[in-house]
Design an enzyme around this catalytic site. Structure first.
Site, PDB file in Angstrom:
ATOM      1  N   GLY A  68       5.980  -0.968  -2.525  1.00 48.02           N
ATOM      2  CA  GLY A  68       6.234  -1.274  -1.117  1.00 48.02           C
ATOM      3  C   GLY A  68       4.901  -1.484  -0.434  1.00 48.02           C
ATOM      4  N   THR A  69       4.397  -0.451   0.221  1.00 44.54           N
ATOM      5  CA  THR A  69       2.968  -0.293   0.420  1.00 44.54           C
ATOM      6  C   THR A  69       2.336  -0.876   1.664  1.00 44.54           C
ATOM      7  OG1 THR A  69       2.264   0.101  -1.811  1.00 44.54           O
ATOM      8  CG2 THR A  69       0.813  -1.204  -0.553  1.00 44.54           C
ATOM      9  N   THR A  70       1.292  -0.176   2.088  1.00 43.94           N
ATOM     10  CA  THR A  70       0.270  -0.725   2.977  1.00 43.94           C
ATOM     11  C   THR A  70      -1.080  -0.342   2.385  1.00 43.94           C
ATOM     12  OG1 THR A  70       1.695  -0.363   4.899  1.00 43.94           O
ATOM     13  CG2 THR A  70      -0.628  -0.821   5.323  1.00 43.94           C
TER      14      THR A  70
END
EC number: 3.4.25.1
Length: 243
Positions: free
Chosen positions: A48-50
Site C-alpha cells: 500500500g504505502t507512503t
C-alpha cells in the site's frame, strides 16, 4: 509480408538475436522468474504505502509507514520495514507487491556486492539508479515504485523509479498510495540545505499526514538516515517519539 528465406543472412541474424541474452539481465545468473498474472496481484500482500525521500545537506532521509495489506481490504502486517540498505551508503524502499519488492532488493544488493568485489570500489548511486531502472523495466517485478536514496562522491541523491523503469532524480520525492497527502506537507515544509535532523521531522510529518486518511498506510514510521558514513534505520510505532 514475406517471411525471410530459410538459411538466408537475414534469417540467421534473426535466429542469433533470438538467442541473445536479455540486456537487462544481471552479470551472473538470470533474472528471478514468476508466473503471476495481473489478476493474481489482487490476492498478494502489498505494501500500500507512503514512502518519502529527501536530499539534505548532510545526506538523505527516507521515511515509510509500516502497514501491509492483502487485496487492499485486510491489514496483513503492522510492522513491515519498507526501507532496506542495499549499498554501503544507499537504501531502497519497498512499494507495491511485497514479493516483487523483496526480490528487487535482493537482486540489486547482489549486483552491488558483485560490483565491489570485482572492481574494488563502491558503485556510484547514479549507476545504481540506472541499474535499478533497467531491472524494473526488464524484470518480473510487478507493481513496484520504489525510492532510492544514497550518498557518494558526487553528493546526496534521491530517485524515484517507476514500474516501467523510468528514473527521476529530485530534491525530494514521494511514492505510494498516500503520496498526494504527503506531498501537500512536503511542498510547504521542505527547504533547501536542511540537515538530516530537520528532514526527519519533515518526513515523519509527511507520513503522519498520509496515515490519517490513506487506508493503505499506517501503524507507525520507519526512518532511514544516510550519510557518507553509512545507513541507520529505526522504527517507531508512536509518531510522538520523533515529532
Amino acid at each position: 509480408m514475406r517471411a525471410p528465406q530459410h538459411n538466408s543472412d537475414f534469417s540467421r541474424t534473426v535466429d542469433q538475436l533470438a538467442d541473445d541474452p536479455n540486456p537487462y539481465e544481471p552479470e551472473i545468473g538470470s533474472m528471478p522468474q514468476n508466473d503471476l498474472t495481473r489478476a493474481d496481484l489482487d490476492n498478494v500482500n502489498k505494501t500500500g504505502t507512503t514512502t518519502i525521500g529527501i536530499s539534505t545537506a548532510d545526506g538523505v532521509v527516507i521515511a515509510t509507514d509500516m502497514r501491509a495489506s492483502l487485496g487492499g481490504r485486510f491489514v496483513s502486517n503492522k510492522n513491515v520495514q519498507k526501507v532496506e540498505q542495499i549499498h554501503p551508503t544507499g537504501a531502497l524502499t519497498l512499494v507495491g507487491s511485497v514479493g516483487g519488492a523483496q526480490s528487487f532488493i535482493s537482486s540489486l544488493r547482489a549486483e552491488v556486492n558483485l560490483y565491489e568485489s570485482r572492481r574494488g570500489e563502491q558503485m556510484s548511486i547514479d549507476a545504481l539508479a540506472t541499474l535499478a531502472g533497467n531491472f524494473a523495466r526488464g524484470g518480473p517485478f510487478f507493481a513496484i515504485h520504489p525510492i532510492l536514496g544514497g550518498v557518494d562522491e558526487e553528493g546526496s541523491h534521491v530517485y524515484s523509479i517507476d514500474p516501467a523503469g523510468g528514473v527521476m532524480e529530485d530534491d525530494y520525492t514521494v511514492t505510494g498510495s498516500g503520496m498526494q497527502l504527503a506531498y501537500g506537507h512536503l511542498e510547504q515544509a521542505y527547504e533547501e540545505d536542511m540537515s538530516n535532523e530537520e528532514a526527519v521531522s519533515v518526513a515523519a510529518h509527511g507520513i503522519k499526514s498520509a496515515v490519517e486518511r490513506d487506508t493503505g498506510s499506517g501503524n507507525g514510521v520507519f526512518l532511514c538516515e544516510i550519510t557518507d558514513e553509512g545507513v541507520d534505520i529505526h522504527g517507531h510505532h508512536d509518531f510522538d517519539e520523533v515529532l
